[in-house]
Design an enzyme around this catalytic site. Structure first.
Site, mmCIF file in Angstrom:
data_model
loop_
_atom_site.group_PDB
_atom_site.id
_atom_site.type_symbol
_atom_site.label_atom_id
_atom_site.label_comp_id
_atom_site.label_asym_id
_atom_site.label_seq_id
_atom_site.Cartn_x
_atom_site.Cartn_y
_atom_site.Cartn_z
ATOM 1 N N ALA A 53 -25.993 -32.928 -13.621
ATOM 2 C CA ALA A 53 -26.335 -32.336 -12.325
ATOM 3 C C ALA A 53 -27.361 -31.219 -12.520
ATOM 4 O O ALA A 53 -28.302 -31.065 -11.728
ATOM 5 C CB ALA A 53 -25.080 -31.786 -11.664
ATOM 6 N N GLY A 109 -24.953 -24.013 -16.186
ATOM 7 C CA GLY A 109 -24.580 -25.371 -16.589
ATOM 8 C C GLY A 109 -25.783 -26.147 -17.095
ATOM 9 O O GLY A 109 -26.935 -25.824 -16.748
ATOM 10 N N ASP A 121 -29.772 -37.234 -6.714
ATOM 11 C CA ASP A 121 -29.167 -35.891 -6.704
ATOM 12 C C ASP A 121 -30.232 -34.807 -6.503
ATOM 13 O O ASP A 121 -29.977 -33.800 -5.845
ATOM 14 C CB ASP A 121 -28.410 -35.627 -8.011
ATOM 15 C CG ASP A 121 -27.047 -36.300 -8.012
ATOM 16 O OD1 ASP A 121 -26.549 -36.646 -6.920
ATOM 17 O OD2 ASP A 121 -26.477 -36.476 -9.108
ATOM 18 N N TYR A 151 -17.652 -28.869 -4.202
ATOM 19 C CA TYR A 151 -17.346 -28.839 -2.763
ATOM 20 C C TYR A 151 -15.858 -28.952 -2.462
ATOM 21 O O TYR A 151 -15.461 -29.070 -1.298
ATOM 22 C CB TYR A 151 -18.157 -29.898 -1.998
ATOM 23 C CG TYR A 151 -17.978 -31.302 -2.511
ATOM 24 C CD1 TYR A 151 -18.858 -31.822 -3.442
ATOM 25 C CD2 TYR A 151 -16.937 -32.100 -2.064
ATOM 26 C CE1 TYR A 151 -18.698 -33.106 -3.926
ATOM 27 C CE2 TYR A 151 -16.766 -33.384 -2.542
ATOM 28 C CZ TYR A 151 -17.652 -33.881 -3.478
ATOM 29 O OH TYR A 151 -17.493 -35.151 -3.968
ATOM 30 N N THR A 159 -21.116 -43.889 -10.015
ATOM 31 C CA THR A 159 -20.529 -42.582 -10.282
ATOM 32 C C THR A 159 -19.969 -42.549 -11.708
ATOM 33 O O THR A 159 -20.141 -43.512 -12.468
ATOM 34 C CB THR A 159 -19.502 -42.218 -9.175
ATOM 35 O OG1 THR A 159 -19.078 -40.879 -9.390
ATOM 36 C CG2 THR A 159 -18.279 -43.136 -9.172
ATOM 37 N N LYS A 188 -23.132 -43.552 -14.981
ATOM 38 C CA LYS A 188 -24.508 -43.226 -14.586
ATOM 39 C C LYS A 188 -25.532 -43.459 -15.715
ATOM 40 O O LYS A 188 -26.651 -43.884 -15.453
ATOM 41 C CB LYS A 188 -24.602 -41.779 -14.102
ATOM 42 C CG LYS A 188 -23.885 -41.528 -12.783
ATOM 43 C CD LYS A 188 -24.064 -40.085 -12.355
ATOM 44 C CE LYS A 188 -23.383 -39.811 -11.029
ATOM 45 N NZ LYS A 188 -23.697 -38.481 -10.510
ATOM 46 N N ARG A 203 -22.326 -22.627 -21.443
ATOM 47 C CA ARG A 203 -21.313 -22.261 -22.444
ATOM 48 C C ARG A 203 -21.703 -22.786 -23.828
ATOM 49 O O ARG A 203 -21.628 -22.079 -24.817
ATOM 50 C CB ARG A 203 -19.962 -22.848 -22.011
ATOM 51 C CG ARG A 203 -18.847 -22.630 -22.987
ATOM 52 C CD ARG A 203 -17.588 -23.285 -22.483
ATOM 53 N NE ARG A 203 -17.721 -24.738 -22.311
ATOM 54 C CZ ARG A 203 -16.756 -25.535 -21.906
ATOM 55 N NH1 ARG A 203 -15.568 -25.031 -21.612
ATOM 56 N NH2 ARG A 203 -16.943 -26.827 -21.768
ATOM 57 N N THR A 204 -22.155 -24.037 -23.893
ATOM 58 C CA THR A 204 -22.571 -24.622 -25.168
ATOM 59 C C THR A 204 -24.090 -24.482 -25.275
ATOM 60 O O THR A 204 -24.838 -25.212 -24.610
ATOM 61 C CB THR A 204 -22.175 -26.121 -25.223
ATOM 62 O OG1 THR A 204 -20.785 -26.224 -24.871
ATOM 63 C CG2 THR A 204 -22.414 -26.718 -26.587
ATOM 64 N N ASN A 207 -27.898 -42.810 -10.157
ATOM 65 C CA ASN A 207 -26.758 -42.874 -9.225
ATOM 66 C C ASN A 207 -27.010 -43.856 -8.086
ATOM 67 O O ASN A 207 -26.132 -44.087 -7.259
ATOM 68 C CB ASN A 207 -26.409 -41.487 -8.668
ATOM 69 C CG ASN A 207 -27.447 -40.968 -7.699
ATOM 70 O OD1 ASN A 207 -28.556 -41.506 -7.616
ATOM 71 N ND2 ASN A 207 -27.114 -39.925 -6.958
ATOM 72 N N ILE A 214 -22.490 -26.508 -6.442
ATOM 73 C CA ILE A 214 -22.454 -27.952 -6.165
ATOM 74 C C ILE A 214 -21.013 -28.446 -6.076
ATOM 75 O O ILE A 214 -20.767 -29.575 -5.695
ATOM 76 C CB ILE A 214 -23.284 -28.790 -7.166
ATOM 77 C CG1 ILE A 214 -22.651 -28.803 -8.552
ATOM 78 C CG2 ILE A 214 -24.720 -28.303 -7.227
ATOM 79 C CD1 ILE A 214 -23.157 -29.969 -9.388
HETATM 80 P P1 ATR Z 1 -22.329 -33.209 -14.667
HETATM 81 O O1 ATR Z 1 -23.002 -34.438 -15.207
HETATM 82 O O2 ATR Z 1 -21.600 -33.438 -13.380
HETATM 83 O O3 ATR Z 1 -23.250 -32.046 -14.599
HETATM 84 P P2 ATR Z 1 -21.149 -32.560 -17.217
HETATM 85 O O4 ATR Z 1 -22.269 -33.225 -17.917
HETATM 86 O O5 ATR Z 1 -19.756 -32.854 -17.673
HETATM 87 O O6 ATR Z 1 -21.125 -32.880 -15.671
HETATM 88 O O7 ATR Z 1 -21.411 -30.979 -17.243
HETATM 89 C C1 ATR Z 1 -20.430 -30.070 -16.918
HETATM 90 C C2 ATR Z 1 -20.990 -28.647 -17.042
HETATM 91 O O8 ATR Z 1 -19.910 -27.741 -16.777
HETATM 92 C C3 ATR Z 1 -21.494 -28.305 -18.432
HETATM 93 O O9 ATR Z 1 -22.554 -27.385 -18.313
HETATM 94 C C4 ATR Z 1 -20.270 -27.647 -19.061
HETATM 95 O O10 ATR Z 1 -20.565 -26.749 -20.105
HETATM 96 P P3 ATR Z 1 -20.607 -27.272 -21.648
HETATM 97 O O11 ATR Z 1 -21.945 -27.925 -21.822
HETATM 98 O O12 ATR Z 1 -20.431 -26.052 -22.450
HETATM 99 O O13 ATR Z 1 -19.464 -28.247 -21.777
HETATM 100 C C5 ATR Z 1 -19.758 -26.853 -17.865
HETATM 101 N N1 ATR Z 1 -18.356 -26.469 -17.996
HETATM 102 C C6 ATR Z 1 -17.258 -27.233 -17.762
HETATM 103 N N2 ATR Z 1 -16.129 -26.503 -17.963
HETATM 104 C C7 ATR Z 1 -16.516 -25.255 -18.324
HETATM 105 C C8 ATR Z 1 -15.828 -24.040 -18.657
HETATM 106 N N3 ATR Z 1 -14.502 -23.965 -18.645
HETATM 107 N N4 ATR Z 1 -16.569 -22.950 -18.973
HETATM 108 C C9 ATR Z 1 -17.918 -23.005 -18.971
HETATM 109 N N5 ATR Z 1 -18.634 -24.124 -18.672
HETATM 110 C C10 ATR Z 1 -17.948 -25.234 -18.345
#
Ligand code: ATR
Length: 282
Positions: free
Chosen positions: A133, A129, A102, A220, A61, A65, A154-155, A86, A218
């Site tokens: 995941a 996102g 996953d 929970y 985890t 990973k 967002r990015t 994972n 996703i």
């Molecule tokens: P995982 O591997 O579990 O998918 P991660 O790589 O940290 O976790 O990805 C988290 C996702 O949540 C990303 O898409 C992130 O967006 P950014 O790429 O812009 O960081 C998104 N995320 C987390 N907090 C956010 C927020 N407050 N608003 C919009 N997107 C958010």
């Protein structure tokens, strides 16, 4: 005695032991599944000597990973697609093998909960996102034959990189226009952390949604996120995040202990009970 474990840093909150130890007990296996706190700097060494530590394999985890993926000698396509692993096991030559379950976990839960999710086969699938995941889930939909996947993140650069990795069926959309996604999508999946522990809001309302749209989260904790609650209130089919957690555990357990376990209501209720107890403590 067959021993497996889950590694992470920290590892205290992992729910995997509840799942695997339930199966070990239920199936009468002489085995154990333990938590192992492993710091990122120690992870390659730990994994390289998994057998010396007495383990036949492990789950991995955050934040290990990617390190696990890089350390493994044999990498399944599922792990290659995501660039992270994972689930690890040793093959008959004791080589460290890596998979990412996953994709299997999410798609199996979706197929089980909403077998008609494909709809007319034309409408796009929307993913919110672009993290690890998201990659696992995009890979799953592409394998299922979906032709149009829309990514909102967002990015933007992260979404662009993801789309580049998966090819022309994946299209990057503007995060600020995510409100439009329910009108056209067959499925919407939240893979962001928004909504976790009831913080933040995706600001999506389902007023003009495609009535056949299946809405998945996703996240929970809570089990019914704000996104799912809003979708349900408009009569849409919803799929929660817990099923993915339960189903992703199946392939690892089978590899380590030699029996394919079942995801049952009993197991689901056990994990929910644990989540609720934890919430009350905090
Ligand atoms: P995982 O591997 O579990 O998918 P991660 O790589 O940290 O976790 O990805 C988290 C996702 O949540 C990303 O898409 C992130 O967006 P950014 O790429 O812009 O960081 C998104 N995320 C987390 N907090 C956010 C927020 N407050 N608003 C919009 N997107 C958010």
């Amino acid at each position: 005695m067959i021993r497996a474990c889950v590694i992470g840093w920290p590892i205290k909150h992992s729910r995997s032991p509840i799942i695997h130890n339930h199966w070990i007990k239920h199936l009468g296996i002489e085995g154990s599944y333990e938590k192992q706190a492993v710091a990122p700097d120690d992870a390659p060494q730990f994994l390289a000597s998994l057998k010396d530590h007495g383990f036949v394999g492990c789950n991995v985890t955050v934040p290990l990973k990617e390190i696990a993926f890089q350390t493994a000698q044999i990498k399944e396509p599922s792990a290659m697609a995501v660039g992270a692993a994972n689930t690890l096991w040793l093959d008959d030559q004791d080589r460290l093998c890596a998979g990412n379950t996953d994709t299997y976990g999410f798609m199996t839960h979706l197929e089980t909960s909403a077998p008609k999710w494909q709809g007319d086969n034309q409408s796009p699938v929307t993913i919110l996102g672009a993290g690890g995941a998201s990659r696992a889930i995009v890979y799953g939909f592409l394998k299922a034959g979906v032709k149009h996947i829309h990514i909102y993140n967002r990015t933007p650069q992260r979404a662009i990189e993801l789309a580049k990795a998966f090819g022309e069926n994946v299209e990057v959309k503007n995060w600020d226009q995510r409100q439009e996604s329910p009108q056209q999508s067959a499925v919407i999946v939240n893979t962001t952390t928004i909504g976790m522990n009831a913080t933040g809001s995706l600001d999506i309302d389902f007023k003009n949604a495609n009535p056949n749209c299946v809405v998945c989260d996703i996240v929970y904790v809570p089990l019914e996120t704000e996104l799912l609650k809003n979708a349900k209130a408009k009569g849409l089919k919803t799929v929660d995040g817990l099923g993915m957690l339960l189903h992703q555990a199946v392939p690892g357990f089978e590899k380590w202990f030699g029996i394919r376990p079942q995801v049952t209501t009993e197991l689901r209720d056990l994990v929910i009970k644990n989540l609720m107890a934890e919430q009350q403590e905090s």
